[in-house]
Design a protein around this motif. Sequence first.
Motif, mmCIF file in Angstrom:
data_model
loop_
_atom_site.group_PDB
_atom_site.id
_atom_site.type_symbol
_atom_site.label_atom_id
_atom_site.label_comp_id
_atom_site.label_asym_id
_atom_site.label_seq_id
_atom_site.Cartn_x
_atom_site.Cartn_y
_atom_site.Cartn_z
ATOM 1 N N THR A 266 -1.593 13.919 1.542
ATOM 2 C CA THR A 266 -1.253 12.532 1.215
ATOM 3 C C THR A 266 0.230 12.297 1.434
ATOM 4 O OG1 THR A 266 -0.864 13.114 -1.121
ATOM 5 C CG2 THR A 266 -3.094 12.383 -0.491
ATOM 6 N N MET A 267 0.549 11.073 1.823
ATOM 7 C CA MET A 267 1.931 10.654 1.992
ATOM 8 C C MET A 267 2.027 9.183 1.613
ATOM 9 S SD MET A 267 4.434 10.726 5.333
ATOM 10 C CE MET A 267 3.457 9.458 6.135
ATOM 11 N N SER A 268 3.015 8.831 0.837
ATOM 12 C CA SER A 268 3.156 7.454 0.380
ATOM 13 C C SER A 268 4.622 7.055 0.390
ATOM 14 C CB SER A 268 2.573 7.291 -1.031
ATOM 15 O OG SER A 268 3.236 8.151 -1.947
ATOM 16 N N LEU A 269 4.843 5.732 0.410
ATOM 17 C CA LEU A 269 6.183 5.166 0.393
ATOM 18 C C LEU A 269 6.586 4.816 -1.028
ATOM 19 C CD1 LEU A 269 5.913 2.766 3.450
ATOM 20 C CD2 LEU A 269 6.816 5.078 3.407
ATOM 21 N N LYS A 270 7.860 5.021 -1.329
ATOM 22 C CA LYS A 270 8.404 4.712 -2.654
ATOM 23 C C LYS A 270 9.784 4.078 -2.501
ATOM 24 C CE LYS A 270 5.038 6.923 -4.901
ATOM 25 N NZ LYS A 270 4.092 6.280 -5.811
ATOM 26 N N ALA B 67 7.474 -6.387 8.874
ATOM 27 C CA ALA B 67 6.480 -5.477 8.320
ATOM 28 C C ALA B 67 6.203 -4.329 9.283
ATOM 29 C CB ALA B 67 5.194 -6.236 8.013
ATOM 30 N N PHE B 68 5.856 -3.167 8.719
ATOM 31 C CA PHE B 68 5.490 -2.018 9.535
ATOM 32 C C PHE B 68 4.590 -1.098 8.725
ATOM 33 C CE2 PHE B 68 9.382 -0.735 7.394
ATOM 34 C CZ PHE B 68 9.089 0.540 6.938
ATOM 35 N N GLN B 69 3.904 -0.210 9.472
ATOM 36 C CA GLN B 69 3.026 0.797 8.879
ATOM 37 C C GLN B 69 3.420 2.170 9.421
ATOM 38 O OE1 GLN B 69 0.223 0.794 6.777
ATOM 39 N NE2 GLN B 69 0.461 -1.365 6.255
ATOM 40 N N LEU B 70 3.549 3.128 8.528
ATOM 41 C CA LEU B 70 3.806 4.493 8.976
ATOM 42 C C LEU B 70 2.572 5.054 9.673
ATOM 43 C CD1 LEU B 70 5.743 6.197 6.042
ATOM 44 C CD2 LEU B 70 6.643 5.451 8.243
ATOM 45 N N PRO B 71 2.760 5.862 10.719
ATOM 46 C CA PRO B 71 1.594 6.485 11.361
ATOM 47 C C PRO B 71 0.903 7.446 10.403
ATOM 48 C CG PRO B 71 3.641 7.391 12.217
ATOM 49 C CD PRO B 71 4.021 6.225 11.371
ATOM 50 N N LYS B 72 -0.399 7.491 10.499
ATOM 51 C CA LYS B 72 -1.174 8.340 9.612
ATOM 52 C C LYS B 72 -1.054 9.795 10.032
ATOM 53 C CE LYS B 72 -5.769 8.847 7.556
ATOM 54 N NZ LYS B 72 -7.175 8.354 7.564
ATOM 55 N N GLY C 209 0.821 -1.205 0.000
ATOM 56 C CA GLY C 209 0.000 0.000 0.000
ATOM 57 C C GLY C 209 0.850 1.248 0.000
ATOM 58 N N ASP C 210 0.263 2.363 0.446
ATOM 59 C CA ASP C 210 0.965 3.647 0.443
ATOM 60 C C ASP C 210 1.788 3.874 1.695
ATOM 61 O OD1 ASP C 210 -0.078 4.276 -2.025
ATOM 62 O OD2 ASP C 210 -1.832 5.327 -1.196
ATOM 63 N N ARG C 211 1.443 3.213 2.791
ATOM 64 C CA ARG C 211 2.109 3.518 4.043
ATOM 65 C C ARG C 211 2.756 2.304 4.701
ATOM 66 N NH1 ARG C 211 -0.582 4.703 8.143
ATOM 67 N NH2 ARG C 211 -2.562 3.760 7.539
#
Length: 421
Positions: free
Chosen positions: A395-399, A384-389, A249-251
């Motif tokens: 918008t903010m996403s991982l690349k 695995a991890f998720q960035l805090p919203k 996903g994005d985060r």
Amino acid sequence: MRSPHRIATHPPDAPRDAHDDHQNDTARLPVTSYTNPYDELGALAPNPLEEFLHEEKDEPAAEAPWTPPNHRRGSRRRSNRFAGLPLAVKALVAVLVAAAFLALGDRWALLYAEHEAADKLKDQLNLSAAPEVDIEGFPFLTQVLDKRVDKVKVTVPDVAADRVSLAKVSATATDVTINGDGPTSIKGADIGAMNGEVLLSFDDLNRELGASQVTFTGRGRDQVLARGTLPVAGHDLKVRADARIQRNGDRGISTDIGGMRLQLGDLATYRPGTREKEGLHLSKSSADRVAEETAKAKALLSVPAITQRLGVPDHVVRDALRSDTKLNELTGSARFVNDVMGLNLIDVAMGHPELLKKLGLDPALLNGLSQLTRPVLADRLTLAFQLPKLPGEGTMSLKDVSVEKEGIRVRIVGSGIGIGH
């Protein structure tokens, strides 16, 4: 010969004072007696040694009257020097002093704004510590008046992300619009664009997930190796696994754990799963010992479930159990060792603890391995991890996820982010 006569220095009738009489007493002789003229001349001449042997004494100089010290003499001298400078030099000095005070005030306002921004980010992101905020550009006050900042750098150490902690989250925000009327009344900001990176350090992973003494190292661009030991039923088993890193996903970042294997010394290897090659299997050295030792071979062949899995006919099993020659013929074949190594002891030996003991395995260990399923083991090794919203809009996403020597690095991008709303 004619005798010399004394020559008188004063006329006979001239009066003489007492001073002359005193000086001439020693040099004057009675007229009637004989006097050497050279002695008379010597008495009249000064003594040449008197002037040489005479020691002159300096008279004490008169002491000057005491006056109190003037401590303002130097300042008066400096003021006199400054008064003598040209007008242009005085103006230049005044401008430099004013510029120094303005620069000092500008830096103070900058530090205050950075502190306030760090506190707002800490509250909105629920961080354990305030981040480092660095507002670039000079002068700062002109940017505040214009309500626009060119660039702001933010560094957040130790961000909690699910089971792990991110060692460092750094981002650079550009096209920042300030919400507020002055440097002491900044309420928030709107970020037009943001670029940064996230680092998941292997050192942090080894510390946080290292209860099982497992260490993580990178291999290639998207693979992480897990090596170490795992306690199971009182035994420390060697563990190894391979994790493939990918964006979720994005985060989020997910890890696909593969190649999981637990080594029970040189006895057996456990691979969680239900496929044919998974489960608990004897090692090559253990299978060779079963084939060589008669007691172990007969214990193995006495379990019908095992002989069925080995594919040995019943009459061949009966002959082998009755005759050592037939047993040696059966266990001496090349196929027998491979078939024994293919047995999954988790499935066929749970009801035969005595067989496990004869093979050198602890029944309690076998029970512990049966509960260590593939999902359970994968969960203990996942990265695995998720960035805090982020709060508010934007918008903010991982690349661009990549594995490096120090850890897993992910590039982040964002836009339209509001802080302090």
